[in-house]
Design an enzyme around this catalytic site. Structure first.
Site, PDB file in Angstrom:
ATOM      1  N   GLU A  90      -8.026   8.890   2.254  1.00  0.00           N
ATOM      2  CA  GLU A  90      -7.476   8.419   1.031  1.00  0.00           C
ATOM      3  C   GLU A  90      -8.760   8.104   0.138  1.00  0.00           C
ATOM      4  O   GLU A  90      -9.753   7.296   0.492  1.00  0.00           O
ATOM      5  CB  GLU A  90      -6.535   7.288   1.298  1.00  0.00           C
ATOM      6  CG  GLU A  90      -5.447   7.932   2.182  1.00  0.00           C
ATOM      7  CD  GLU A  90      -4.330   6.745   1.930  1.00  0.00           C
ATOM      8  OE1 GLU A  90      -3.128   7.416   2.277  1.00  0.00           O
ATOM      9  OE2 GLU A  90      -4.398   5.453   1.836  1.00  0.00           O
ATOM     10  N   CYS A 125       0.870  -1.274   0.033  1.00  0.00           N
ATOM     11  CA  CYS A 125       0.022   0.088   0.131  1.00  0.00           C
ATOM     12  C   CYS A 125       1.075   1.220   0.139  1.00  0.00           C
ATOM     13  O   CYS A 125       1.882   1.322   0.651  1.00  0.00           O
ATOM     14  CB  CYS A 125      -0.856   0.088   1.299  1.00  0.00           C
ATOM     15  SG  CYS A 125      -0.421  -0.635   2.735  1.00  0.00           S
TER      16      CYS A 125
END
Length: 171
Positions: free
Chosen positions: A111, A64
């Site tokens: 995000e 990630c």
């Protein structure tokens, strides 16, 4: 200084900001999460290095990160998978979603996460500054462990596991 791509609620780029500043202010920015499975259907997990700026020592998806300004999300997914796990493959886009949560270190994760999926049957060559450990696990075991030990996993990874369907994990 690492920059992130700020986006609006429709994932349109609206500017850039230094990564830590974006996380201190909780600004919505583009991110990537890569899910890797082996041919047995087991998911590759990484344990984030304890030295990471947030969520250190927690289990999460294979990789990630954030695309760099001007970088396509699919290129960022491949680059970071190679940098973190030593795996060179092009995962395919599955879906995207927005989340916001308060993290440790007084940071805010806000995000627009682009989730990618790929298949890998080898042994990762982990970058120890990013990754402390790794393992392949069955999704059945993983879902049960997350229910019993949610604090062992990153927030965004728990959201992704909740959202997974057979369609998104088929290779």
């Amino acid at each position: 200084m690492e920059m992130v791509i700020l986006v609006d609620q429709n994932d349109n780029p609206i500017g850039t900001m230094e990564k830590m500043e974006a996380h201190r202010k909780g600004e919505l920015h583009r991110a990537i999460s890569v899910m890797i499975y082996n041919s047995k259907g087991e998911m590759l997990l990484q344990k984030r290095a304890s030295s990471k700026y947030h969520s250190g020592g927690l289990w999460t998806n294979a990789c990630c990160s954030h695309p760099l300004p001007g970088e396509k999300t699919e290129d960022a997914a491949r680059r970071r998978l190679r940098e973190e796990m030593g795996i060179d493959l092009q995962p395919r886009f599955a879906y995207k979603f927005i989340y916001r949560t308060d993290l440790d270190q007084n940071l805010i994760e806000h995000e627009y996460d682009h989730v990618f999926v790929g298949t890998f049957n080898g042994t990762p060559d982990i970058n120890s500054s990013e990754v402390e450990d790794w393992k392949f696990v069955s999704t059945e075991w993983l879902k049960k462990d997350i229910r019993h030990n949610p604090d062992h996993y990153t927030y965004w990874f728990r959201l992704i596991i909740d959202q997974l369907t057979n369609k998104t994990i088929d290779s």
